[in-house]
Design an enzyme around this catalytic site. Structure first.
Site, PDB file in Angstrom:
ATOM      1  N   SER A   4       0.839  -1.202   0.000  1.00 13.89           N
ATOM      2  CA  SER A   4       0.000   0.000   0.000  1.00 13.89           C
ATOM      3  C   SER A   4       0.867   1.241   0.000  1.00 13.89           C
ATOM      4  O   SER A   4       1.980   1.246   0.545  1.00 13.89           O
ATOM      5  CB  SER A   4      -0.852  -0.049   1.265  1.00 13.89           C
ATOM      6  OG  SER A   4      -1.409   1.208   1.528  1.00 13.89           O
ATOM      7  N   LYS A  44       2.147  -3.663   6.582  1.00 11.37           N
ATOM      8  CA  LYS A  44       2.549  -3.624   5.168  1.00 11.37           C
ATOM      9  C   LYS A  44       4.067  -3.417   5.057  1.00 11.37           C
ATOM     10  O   LYS A  44       4.732  -4.033   4.227  1.00 11.37           O
ATOM     11  CB  LYS A  44       1.793  -2.517   4.417  1.00 11.37           C
ATOM     12  CG  LYS A  44       0.300  -2.793   4.270  1.00 11.37           C
ATOM     13  CD  LYS A  44       0.028  -4.038   3.435  1.00 11.37           C
ATOM     14  CE  LYS A  44      -1.438  -4.400   3.358  1.00 11.37           C
ATOM     15  NZ  LYS A  44      -1.690  -5.752   2.809  1.00 11.37           N
ATOM     16  N   TYR A  69      -1.802  -1.102  10.932  1.00 14.23           N
ATOM     17  CA  TYR A  69      -2.074  -1.609   9.581  1.00 14.23           C
ATOM     18  C   TYR A  69      -0.895  -1.258   8.654  1.00 14.23           C
ATOM     19  O   TYR A  69      -0.372  -2.112   7.938  1.00 14.23           O
ATOM     20  CB  TYR A  69      -3.376  -0.996   9.034  1.00 14.23           C
ATOM     21  CG  TYR A  69      -3.495  -1.099   7.536  1.00 14.23           C
ATOM     22  CD1 TYR A  69      -3.823  -2.303   6.928  1.00 14.23           C
ATOM     23  CD2 TYR A  69      -3.226   0.007   6.711  1.00 14.23           C
ATOM     24  CE1 TYR A  69      -3.899  -2.416   5.547  1.00 14.23           C
ATOM     25  CE2 TYR A  69      -3.309  -0.096   5.329  1.00 14.23           C
ATOM     26  CZ  TYR A  69      -3.643  -1.304   4.753  1.00 14.23           C
ATOM     27  OH  TYR A  69      -3.698  -1.407   3.382  1.00 14.23           O
TER      28      TYR A  69
HETATM   29  C1  UD1 Z   1      -6.390   4.031   3.839  1.00 16.41           C
HETATM   30  C2  UD1 Z   1      -4.955   3.645   3.829  1.00 16.41           C
HETATM   31  C3  UD1 Z   1      -4.667   2.742   2.682  1.00 16.41           C
HETATM   32  C4  UD1 Z   1      -5.516   1.533   2.792  1.00 16.41           C
HETATM   33  C5  UD1 Z   1      -6.963   1.947   2.795  1.00 16.41           C
HETATM   34  C6  UD1 Z   1      -7.777   0.697   3.018  1.00 16.41           C
HETATM   35  C7  UD1 Z   1      -3.415   5.251   4.749  1.00 16.41           C
HETATM   36  C8  UD1 Z   1      -2.660   6.505   4.502  1.00 16.41           C
HETATM   37  N1  UD1 Z   1      -4.147   4.851   3.730  1.00 16.41           N
HETATM   38  O1  UD1 Z   1      -6.631   4.860   2.730  1.00 16.41           O
HETATM   39  O2  UD1 Z   1      -3.344   2.319   2.717  1.00 16.41           O
HETATM   40  O3  UD1 Z   1      -5.253   0.651   1.759  1.00 16.41           O
HETATM   41  O4  UD1 Z   1      -7.203   2.869   3.832  1.00 16.41           O
HETATM   42  O5  UD1 Z   1      -8.864   0.867   3.820  1.00 16.41           O
HETATM   43  O6  UD1 Z   1      -3.338   4.630   5.779  1.00 16.41           O
HETATM   44  N2  UD1 Z   1     -12.831  10.547   3.932  1.00 16.41           N
HETATM   45  C9  UD1 Z   1     -13.828  11.427   4.294  1.00 16.41           C
HETATM   46  N3  UD1 Z   1     -14.994  10.914   4.790  1.00 16.41           N
HETATM   47  C10 UD1 Z   1     -15.214   9.579   4.928  1.00 16.41           C
HETATM   48  C11 UD1 Z   1     -14.173   8.682   4.538  1.00 16.41           C
HETATM   49  C12 UD1 Z   1     -12.988   9.200   4.048  1.00 16.41           C
HETATM   50  O7  UD1 Z   1     -13.688  12.650   4.206  1.00 16.41           O
HETATM   51  O8  UD1 Z   1     -16.294   9.183   5.394  1.00 16.41           O
HETATM   52  C13 UD1 Z   1     -11.577  11.080   3.370  1.00 16.41           C
HETATM   53  C14 UD1 Z   1     -10.348  10.730   4.184  1.00 16.41           C
HETATM   54  O9  UD1 Z   1     -10.109  11.694   5.161  1.00 16.41           O
HETATM   55  C15 UD1 Z   1      -9.282  10.688   3.085  1.00 16.41           C
HETATM   56  C16 UD1 Z   1     -10.022  10.259   1.839  1.00 16.41           C
HETATM   57  O10 UD1 Z   1     -11.400  10.484   2.110  1.00 16.41           O
HETATM   58  O11 UD1 Z   1      -8.806  11.979   2.864  1.00 16.41           O
HETATM   59  C17 UD1 Z   1      -9.830   8.788   1.517  1.00 16.41           C
HETATM   60  O12 UD1 Z   1     -10.075   8.035   2.670  1.00 16.41           O
HETATM   61  P1  UD1 Z   1     -10.190   6.437   2.645  1.00 16.41           P
HETATM   62  O13 UD1 Z   1     -11.101   6.017   1.548  1.00 16.41           O
HETATM   63  O14 UD1 Z   1     -10.527   5.991   4.029  1.00 16.41           O
HETATM   64  O15 UD1 Z   1      -8.751   5.938   2.227  1.00 16.41           O
HETATM   65  P2  UD1 Z   1      -7.306   6.282   2.854  1.00 16.41           P
HETATM   66  O16 UD1 Z   1      -7.406   6.675   4.267  1.00 16.41           O
HETATM   67  O17 UD1 Z   1      -6.629   7.202   1.911  1.00 16.41           O
END
Ligand code: UD1
Length: 339
Positions: free
Chosen positions: A128, A157, A153
């Site tokens: 990842s 990795k 997590y």
């Molecule tokens: C994270 C992990 C990634 C992992 C993935 C699997 C990190 C940096 N990244 O991705 O390695 O494979 O999870 O689950 O650890 N967001 C919102 N509202 C929500 C959900 C998300 O605003 O309800 C935003 C988050 O703040 C982020 C973006 O959307 O900025 C993406 O979030 P998400 O889909 O959870 O993925 P990552 O956190 O990037």
């Protein structure tokens, strides 16, 4: 000529199921192992429907050496392994670190032992972009420094990459580490897609469930980050593009037997903010998604996107599907799901 047989651990999950389809499309024979802790058995029928090919599946846990031995007795050796089976919820890993270390690491070394016992020599490991932590400069290349892990997590990795690297250096094995950016979308048939259990942690399923009315509103975690619109930036990649990268990784090892271990960023090379994603979803599907700005989520990095030049050049792979396509496929999939 008989088809090359590839073991896919976690093959009934989101990325695994799409990879099974990509493998079949490329003429391989996948054999799935999954304990269905985060997947539904109906996925197997769906893969069969998409490809016209039935897929063998063993319902077992990759941490379970005894059952893996039974698998070996039945299947003999494989032409390659793609190892997905792992827990992946960042927040949960902070709450239950031992559960994450135990599952994600012991499944990896059980699979490596299985490979040794069966003379299986090629493995693709599901890593990842989380290994890069908060990057100093963007886009991140494979040479960017590995930063202190932001969660258990993420650490599984990093350690997983190291375990695999050490084993491969010991000889008789080839390994490719694929560092995924953010997979979204679904197969265009809408027969397979993401199936989060309970309240989704990830952005995309939260958006689709809110559009469908299952969730009242999306919470955007923070709007005062140091980015153009204040929301976090990620590299969202269509899951079928990601799936196809695994096929290319296997072919690369077949074509380059001298390659021992190598690692590749698998993203699109484009960063989109949370607000841009939301707008793209609304535009592509002509639906509205209510949202509110919420506090920042602990552990989120501000922005990351991939330099994919190495994968383009060496794997002859490039993400080809657009963000809009991914948004449409994700919405079509969500609409087909019963609540
Ligand atoms: C994270 C992990 C990634 C992992 C993935 C699997 C990190 C940096 N990244 O991705 O390695 O494979 O999870 O689950 O650890 N967001 C919102 N509202 C929500 C959900 C998300 O605003 O309800 C935003 C988050 O703040 C982020 C973006 O959307 O900025 C993406 O979030 P998400 O889909 O959870 O993925 P990552 O956190 O990037």
């Amino acid at each position: 000529m008989s088809k090359k047989k590839i073991l896919i651990t976690g093959g009934a999950g989101f990325i695994g199921s799409h990879t099974a389809v990509a493998l079949i499309n490329a003429g391989y024979q996948p054999v799935i192992v999954d304990n269905f802790s985060n997947a539904e058995p109906s996925v197997l029928e769906a893969i069969e429907k998409i490809t016209g090919t039935s897929v063998k599946c063993y319902n077992l846990d990759c941490c379970d050496a005894k059952n893996l031995n039974l698998l070996l007795q039945k299947e003999g050796s494989f032409d390659g392994v793609i190892h997905f089976a792992a827990f992946k919820a960042v927040g949960e890993s902070v709450q239950e670190p031992i559960k994450y270390y135990k599952n994600n690491l012991s499944s990896l070394w059980e699979i490596l032992e299985l490979m040794d016992k069966s003379n299986t020599t090629k493995i693709v490991f599901s890593s990842s972009c989380t290994v890069y932590g908060q990057p100093d400069s963007l886009p991140v290349t494979e040479a960017s420094p590995i930063k202190e892990a932001e969660s258990p997590y993420a650490y599984t990795k990093q350690v997983g990459e190291q375990i695999l690297t050490d084993r491969v250096k010991n000889g008789g094995m080839q390994g490719i580490l694929l560092r995924y950016f953010n997979p979204i979308g679904a197969h265009p048939s809408s027969l397979i897609g993401e199936l989060p259990q309970g309240i989704p942690n990830n952005l995309m399923p939260f958006i689709t469930q809110t559009a469908k009315g299952i969730r009242k509103e999306l919470s955007i975690f923070g709007d005062d980050y140091d980015t153009p619109d204040g929301t976090c930036i990620r590299d969202y990649i269509h899951v079928m593009d990601l799936a196809e990268a695994h096929v290319k990784a296997l072919q690369y090892m077949e074509d380059n037997p001298e390659t021992a271990i190598d690692h590749f960023n698998i993203g699109t090379g484009n960063g989109y903010s949370v607000l841009e994603c939301l707008n793209a979803f609304e535009r592509a599907n002509n639906v509205k998604v209510p949202y509110q700005i919420a506090p920042k989520r602990a552990g989120d990095i501000t922005q990351i996107w991939a330099d994919t030049e190495k994968a383009n050049r060496l794997l002859d792979w490039k993400a080809s599907r657009t963000l809009e396509e991914a948004m449409r496929d994700a919405w079509n999939w969500e609409q087909k799901l019963s609540q």
